[in-house]
Structures are given as C-alpha cells and as structure tokens.
Design a protein around this motif. Structure first.
Motif, PDB file in Angstrom:
ATOM      1  N   LEU A  31      20.765   1.088 -57.137  1.00 51.88           N
ATOM      2  CA  LEU A  31      20.887   1.860 -58.372  1.00 51.88           C
ATOM      3  C   LEU A  31      21.659   1.086 -59.436  1.00 51.88           C
ATOM      4  CD1 LEU A  31      20.355   4.543 -59.769  1.00 51.88           C
ATOM      5  CD2 LEU A  31      22.502   5.374 -58.812  1.00 51.88           C
ATOM      6  N   ALA A  32      22.759   0.467 -59.029  1.00 51.43           N
ATOM      7  CA  ALA A  32      23.559  -0.311 -59.990  1.00 51.43           C
ATOM      8  C   ALA A  32      22.773  -1.500 -60.537  1.00 51.43           C
ATOM      9  CB  ALA A  32      24.844  -0.787 -59.327  1.00 51.43           C
ATOM     10  N   ALA A  33      22.100  -2.201 -59.658  1.00 50.25           N
ATOM     11  CA  ALA A  33      21.354  -3.381 -60.097  1.00 50.25           C
ATOM     12  C   ALA A  33      20.192  -3.004 -61.005  1.00 50.25           C
ATOM     13  CB  ALA A  33      20.843  -4.156 -58.891  1.00 50.25           C
ATOM     14  N   THR A  34      19.485  -1.956 -60.654  1.00 48.96           N
ATOM     15  CA  THR A  34      18.349  -1.578 -61.492  1.00 48.96           C
ATOM     16  C   THR A  34      18.794  -1.007 -62.828  1.00 48.96           C
ATOM     17  OG1 THR A  34      18.199   0.540 -60.343  1.00 48.96           O
ATOM     18  CG2 THR A  34      16.752  -1.227 -59.594  1.00 48.96           C
ATOM     19  N   ARG A  38      17.554  -2.625 -66.348  1.00 51.99           N
ATOM     20  CA  ARG A  38      16.910  -1.871 -67.416  1.00 51.99           C
ATOM     21  C   ARG A  38      17.643  -1.994 -68.748  1.00 51.99           C
ATOM     22  NH1 ARG A  38      16.476   3.260 -64.059  1.00 51.99           N
ATOM     23  NH2 ARG A  38      18.443   3.569 -65.094  1.00 51.99           N
ATOM     24  N   ARG A  39      18.917  -2.214 -68.708  1.00 48.82           N
ATOM     25  CA  ARG A  39      19.695  -2.151 -69.935  1.00 48.82           C
ATOM     26  C   ARG A  39      19.987  -3.483 -70.589  1.00 48.82           C
ATOM     27  NH1 ARG A  39      23.506   3.017 -69.556  1.00 48.82           N
ATOM     28  NH2 ARG A  39      21.998   4.318 -68.496  1.00 48.82           N
ATOM     29  N   SER A  40      19.840  -4.573 -69.869  1.00 52.10           N
ATOM     30  CA  SER A  40      20.162  -5.846 -70.516  1.00 52.10           C
ATOM     31  C   SER A  40      19.311  -6.980 -69.954  1.00 52.10           C
ATOM     32  CB  SER A  40      21.639  -6.182 -70.318  1.00 52.10           C
ATOM     33  OG  SER A  40      21.911  -6.526 -68.991  1.00 52.10           O
ATOM     34  N   VAL A  41      18.849  -7.814 -70.845  1.00 51.54           N
ATOM     35  CA  VAL A  41      18.082  -8.989 -70.443  1.00 51.54           C
ATOM     36  C   VAL A  41      18.974  -9.982 -69.695  1.00 51.54           C
ATOM     37  CG1 VAL A  41      16.758 -10.950 -71.287  1.00 51.54           C
ATOM     38  CG2 VAL A  41      16.398  -8.681 -72.266  1.00 51.54           C
ATOM     39  N   PRO A  42      20.203 -10.251 -70.182  1.00 53.48           N
ATOM     40  CA  PRO A  42      21.059 -11.167 -69.410  1.00 53.48           C
ATOM     41  C   PRO A  42      21.340 -10.660 -67.996  1.00 53.48           C
ATOM     42  CG  PRO A  42      21.947 -10.877 -71.605  1.00 53.48           C
ATOM     43  CD  PRO A  42      20.833  -9.883 -71.453  1.00 53.48           C
ATOM     44  N   ALA A  44      19.308  -8.881 -66.181  1.00 54.29           N
ATOM     45  CA  ALA A  44      18.091  -9.132 -65.412  1.00 54.29           C
ATOM     46  C   ALA A  44      17.994 -10.596 -65.006  1.00 54.29           C
ATOM     47  CB  ALA A  44      16.866  -8.731 -66.232  1.00 54.29           C
ATOM     48  N   VAL A  45      18.385 -11.484 -65.915  1.00 52.63           N
ATOM     49  CA  VAL A  45      18.340 -12.918 -65.613  1.00 52.63           C
ATOM     50  C   VAL A  45      19.325 -13.257 -64.497  1.00 52.63           C
ATOM     51  CG1 VAL A  45      18.847 -15.204 -66.552  1.00 52.63           C
ATOM     52  CG2 VAL A  45      17.520 -13.573 -67.895  1.00 52.63           C
ATOM     53  N   VAL A  46      20.518 -12.690 -64.568  1.00 54.97           N
ATOM     54  CA  VAL A  46      21.534 -12.966 -63.544  1.00 54.97           C
ATOM     55  C   VAL A  46      21.090 -12.438 -62.189  1.00 54.97           C
ATOM     56  CG1 VAL A  46      23.871 -12.383 -62.795  1.00 54.97           C
ATOM     57  CG2 VAL A  46      23.467 -13.106 -65.142  1.00 54.97           C
ATOM     58  N   ILE A  47      20.662 -11.189 -62.152  1.00 58.69           N
ATOM     59  CA  ILE A  47      20.247 -10.599 -60.876  1.00 58.69           C
ATOM     60  C   ILE A  47      19.018 -11.321 -60.326  1.00 58.69           C
ATOM     61  CG2 ILE A  47      19.316  -8.520 -59.791  1.00 58.69           C
ATOM     62  CD1 ILE A  47      21.214  -6.935 -61.597  1.00 58.69           C
ATOM     63  N   GLY A  48      18.064 -11.625 -61.195  1.00 56.52           N
ATOM     64  CA  GLY A  48      16.891 -12.364 -60.752  1.00 56.52           C
ATOM     65  C   GLY A  48      17.253 -13.737 -60.230  1.00 56.52           C
ATOM     66  N   GLY A  49      18.186 -14.397 -60.907  1.00 56.97           N
ATOM     67  CA  GLY A  49      18.638 -15.714 -60.466  1.00 56.97           C
ATOM     68  C   GLY A  49      19.316 -15.665 -59.113  1.00 56.97           C
TER      69      GLY A  49
END
Length: 86
Positions: A31-34, A38-42, A44-49
């Motif tokens: 829940l925290a990660a999603t 949803r709220r920030s592109v950076p 998403a980049v960090v979590i995806g990385g």
C-alpha cells in the motif's frame, strides 16, 4: 488502478518470501509503495530501480552459485582422473 494491484501483489509476495509472513506487513508495504508510485514520478523511479536492482542481484548470486558448483564438480573430476591414472 491495474498498476496499483500489480505492485501491491508483487510487494506482498516479496515480503512473504523474505520473512515468511503474509499478513499485514506485506499489505502495508504494498500500500505504501503503490501510494508513492501513484503520487510521484521520482518515487516510481526509485521503487522501480530498487525492484530491478534486487532482481539483478538475485540473478548474479544464482549465476555465481552455479559457476561455483560447476567448478567444484570439475575439480572433483580432475582429482578422480589423476587417481585413476596413478
């Protein structure tokens, strides 16, 4: 919305596999990660990385273990051939 469900499931499964616990911890992490996705592109980049880096590390460790096992097997075969020839 689909990304939210996928990310939640992936993170919950990851927490379950790492800790052996499938309960609230996995759900909260997902829940925290999603929410961050949803709220920030950076975010998403960090979590995806992090997800990609973790997968690459797993693949490298697996390849290293396979190479070590192969090297150990080859060393044992060499010793056996030397003993047979003597």
């Amino acid at each position: 919305m689909v990304l939210h469900k996928i990310a939640t499931a992936v993170l919950a499964n990851h927490v379950k596999s790492e800790t052996g616990k499938a309960g609230a911890l996995g759900m909260l992490a997902g829940l925290a990660a999603t929410t961050l996705l949803r709220r920030s592109v950076p975010g998403a980049v960090v979590i995806g990385g992090v997800v990609v880096a973790r997968q690459l590390i797993k693949m490298k460790r697996s390849a290293d273990a396979r190479r070590a096992a192969e090297a150990e097997g080859e060393a044992a075969e060499k010793v056996a051939r030397e003993q047979d020839s003597v």
